[in-house]
Scaffold this motif. Sequence first.
Motif, short mmCIF file in Angstrom:
data_model
loop_
_atom_site.label_atom_id
_atom_site.label_comp_id
_atom_site.label_asym_id
_atom_site.label_seq_id
_atom_site.Cartn_x
_atom_site.Cartn_y
_atom_site.Cartn_z
N TRP A 10 44.91 37.29 30.20
CA TRP A 10 44.98 37.35 31.67
C TRP A 10 44.17 36.27 32.35
O TRP A 10 44.51 35.82 33.46
N LEU A 11 43.05 35.86 31.73
CA LEU A 11 42.16 34.93 32.41
C LEU A 11 42.16 33.53 31.78
O LEU A 11 41.94 32.54 32.47
N GLY A 12 42.39 33.48 30.47
CA GLY A 12 42.20 32.24 29.73
C GLY A 12 43.01 31.07 30.25
O GLY A 12 42.51 29.95 30.34
N ASP A 52 36.27 41.68 34.57
CA ASP A 52 36.80 40.85 35.67
C ASP A 52 38.31 40.64 35.60
O ASP A 52 38.84 39.74 36.25
N LEU A 53 39.01 41.47 34.85
CA LEU A 53 40.47 41.32 34.76
C LEU A 53 41.14 41.37 36.14
O LEU A 53 42.17 40.74 36.37
N GLY A 54 40.54 42.11 37.06
CA GLY A 54 41.12 42.26 38.39
C GLY A 54 41.17 40.98 39.20
O GLY A 54 41.77 40.96 40.28
N TYR A 55 40.56 39.92 38.70
CA TYR A 55 40.69 38.61 39.37
C TYR A 55 41.99 37.90 38.99
O TYR A 55 42.39 36.94 39.65
N ALA A 56 42.64 38.33 37.92
CA ALA A 56 43.89 37.68 37.50
C ALA A 56 44.89 37.81 38.65
O ALA A 56 45.09 38.91 39.17
N PRO A 57 45.50 36.70 39.05
CA PRO A 57 46.38 36.75 40.23
C PRO A 57 47.44 37.84 40.16
O PRO A 57 47.73 38.48 41.16
N ALA A 60 45.64 41.24 40.93
CA ALA A 60 44.85 41.38 42.16
C ALA A 60 45.72 41.96 43.27
O ALA A 60 46.38 41.23 44.01
N VAL A 61 45.73 43.28 43.37
CA VAL A 61 46.59 43.96 44.34
C VAL A 61 45.83 44.27 45.62
O VAL A 61 46.28 43.98 46.72
N LEU A 67 38.37 47.50 41.25
CA LEU A 67 39.41 48.53 41.36
C LEU A 67 40.71 48.06 40.71
O LEU A 67 41.35 48.81 39.95
N ASP A 68 41.12 46.83 41.01
CA ASP A 68 42.36 46.32 40.43
C ASP A 68 42.29 46.27 38.91
O ASP A 68 43.26 46.62 38.22
N GLY A 69 41.14 45.87 38.40
CA GLY A 69 40.96 45.83 36.95
C GLY A 69 41.01 47.22 36.34
O GLY A 69 41.67 47.44 35.32
N ALA A 70 40.32 48.17 36.96
CA ALA A 70 40.29 49.54 36.43
C ALA A 70 41.68 50.17 36.45
O ALA A 70 42.08 50.86 35.51
N ARG A 71 42.41 49.95 37.52
CA ARG A 71 43.76 50.53 37.61
C ARG A 71 44.68 49.96 36.54
O ARG A 71 45.46 50.67 35.92
N TYR A 72 44.58 48.66 36.33
CA TYR A 72 45.40 48.04 35.29
C TYR A 72 45.04 48.61 33.92
O TYR A 72 45.92 48.96 33.13
N LEU A 73 43.73 48.71 33.67
CA LEU A 73 43.29 49.22 32.36
C LEU A 73 43.78 50.65 32.14
O LEU A 73 44.18 51.02 31.03
#
Length: 182
Positions: A10-12, A52-57, A60-61, A67-73
């Motif tokens: 997601w970030l790399g 920090d996954l929630g920073y992935a475009p 990022a909802v 929050l975005d990272g936790a929801r995705y996980l």
Amino acid sequence: MWADELAAGWLGVHLPRRWRHVQGVYERSRVADRLFSTGDADLLAAAGLVHDLGYAPELAVTGLHALDGARYLREVGAPERLCALVAHHSAAHLEAELRGMADELVDWNDERTPLRDALWWADMTTSPDGEVVTFEERAAEIQQRYGPDDVVSTFIQAARPELAAAVGRTEAQLRAAGIDYV
Ligand SMILES: [Fe+2]
């Protein structure tokens, strides 16, 4: 480790600087792993990688990255405790309040444990490029990067006492265990 593949995926590619930060946070979490059982040390390391996954475009909802990272996980079936650590990392509840999203985090429990503190410490003592910095340097850099008018700068000022307390508790534990963390 699946968390490593997830974060790299997601970030790399699109957020290489964020990916360097995340790798630094992972390294930092490993410095603290002697404070914990093997299971908890692995959880801390995984949280460092995915915090920090929630920073992935694509993820990022809401604009609140914790929050975005936790929801995705949660969607991909990550353990609930890991999701909650990500949802609340580094005083996210204060940023949620500032963004008018305080209610969104009530789905997850902030466990307020030494492990949670250690995740905050790892994040707050790792620069955007993945280098080890002091908490003071980290807070100053965030304010400088976002500028005085950004909600993140307001957040970091409001969160400073809470973040500093978590950092202080973890560093006291590291010193007591004879672990060199600087
Ligand atoms: Fe971070």
